[in-house]
Design an enzyme around this catalytic site. Sequence first.
Site, mmCIF file in Angstrom:
data_model
loop_
_atom_site.group_PDB
_atom_site.id
_atom_site.type_symbol
_atom_site.label_atom_id
_atom_site.label_comp_id
_atom_site.label_asym_id
_atom_site.label_seq_id
_atom_site.Cartn_x
_atom_site.Cartn_y
_atom_site.Cartn_z
ATOM 1 N N ASP A 8 0.871 -1.183 0.000
ATOM 2 C CA ASP A 8 0.000 0.000 0.000
ATOM 3 C C ASP A 8 0.908 1.235 0.000
ATOM 4 O OD1 ASP A 8 0.902 0.215 2.591
ATOM 5 O OD2 ASP A 8 -1.081 0.149 3.526
ATOM 6 N N CYS A 65 3.092 -3.323 4.064
ATOM 7 C CA CYS A 65 2.218 -2.213 4.458
ATOM 8 C C CYS A 65 2.925 -1.513 5.623
ATOM 9 C CB CYS A 65 0.805 -2.686 4.791
ATOM 10 S SG CYS A 65 0.671 -3.809 6.195
ATOM 11 N N THR A 67 2.681 -1.641 9.090
ATOM 12 C CA THR A 67 3.167 -2.549 10.140
ATOM 13 C C THR A 67 3.409 -3.958 9.619
ATOM 14 O OG1 THR A 67 0.893 -3.137 10.660
ATOM 15 C CG2 THR A 67 1.892 -1.342 11.955
ATOM 16 N N GLY A 68 2.764 -4.297 8.517
ATOM 17 C CA GLY A 68 2.777 -5.673 8.018
ATOM 18 C C GLY A 68 1.594 -6.483 8.531
ATOM 19 N N HIS A 133 7.639 -30.920 10.308
ATOM 20 C CA HIS A 133 6.964 -29.668 9.951
ATOM 21 C C HIS A 133 5.961 -29.870 8.820
ATOM 22 C CE1 HIS A 133 9.651 -27.798 12.717
ATOM 23 N NE2 HIS A 133 10.691 -28.271 12.054
HETATM 24 C C1 RB5 Z 1 -2.034 2.487 6.510
HETATM 25 O O1 RB5 Z 1 -2.102 3.694 7.191
HETATM 26 C C2 RB5 Z 1 -1.787 1.352 7.511
HETATM 27 O O2 RB5 Z 1 -2.921 1.142 8.275
HETATM 28 C C3 RB5 Z 1 -1.417 0.089 6.757
HETATM 29 O O3 RB5 Z 1 -0.301 0.329 5.979
HETATM 30 C C4 RB5 Z 1 -1.063 -1.118 7.593
HETATM 31 O O4 RB5 Z 1 -0.107 -0.813 8.559
HETATM 32 C C5 RB5 Z 1 -2.181 -1.895 8.127
HETATM 33 O O5 RB5 Z 1 -2.028 -2.907 8.803
#
Ligand code: RB5
Length: 152
Positions: A8, A65, A67-68, A133
């Site tokens: 994103d 993104c 935080t991931g 695994h």
């Molecule tokens: C975008 O602001 C943020 O919410 C997105 O990149 C992500 O961290 C969501 O988990």
Amino acid sequence: MKIAIGSDHAGIDLKKELVSLLGEMKIECLDLGTNGPQSVDYPDFGERVSRDVSEGKVDRGILICGTGIGMSIVANKIPNIRASLCNDLFTAKMSRLHNDANVLVIGGRIVGRDLAKEIVRTWLSTEFEGGRHSNRLNKIKLIEERFIKHGL
Ligand code: RB5
């Protein structure tokens, strides 16, 4: 190996760096966006990349993104996806050795460029251990199939 990559807006700068890295590593890379700084919704890009992995159009995926977390949640909804959020090297290694992760997720607001590159190198060069695994991954597959067939 062919890799689909997506992010994103919060992951776009790191995505650019990782696309360059994959190019340097001579790994074929399919960039599925986003392509600009405008705010977008991470589920759209998480689904695109994960679908290509799930359908075997590419071998593995990379998602970024802020935080991931959001990308991890999305990717793991798609059948056949084992997405792991790896913001450190140990997790990146273990996600391949024990979980045979086929989608790597990184938090673009958490991890610096150089560490992220090392995470990608480690993740791409570590093979699944198999053995006990594999049994565990089979159990995950059975859970997935149960819910696909019967719902909640
Ligand atoms: C975008 O602001 C943020 O919410 C997105 O990149 C992500 O961290 C969501 O988990």
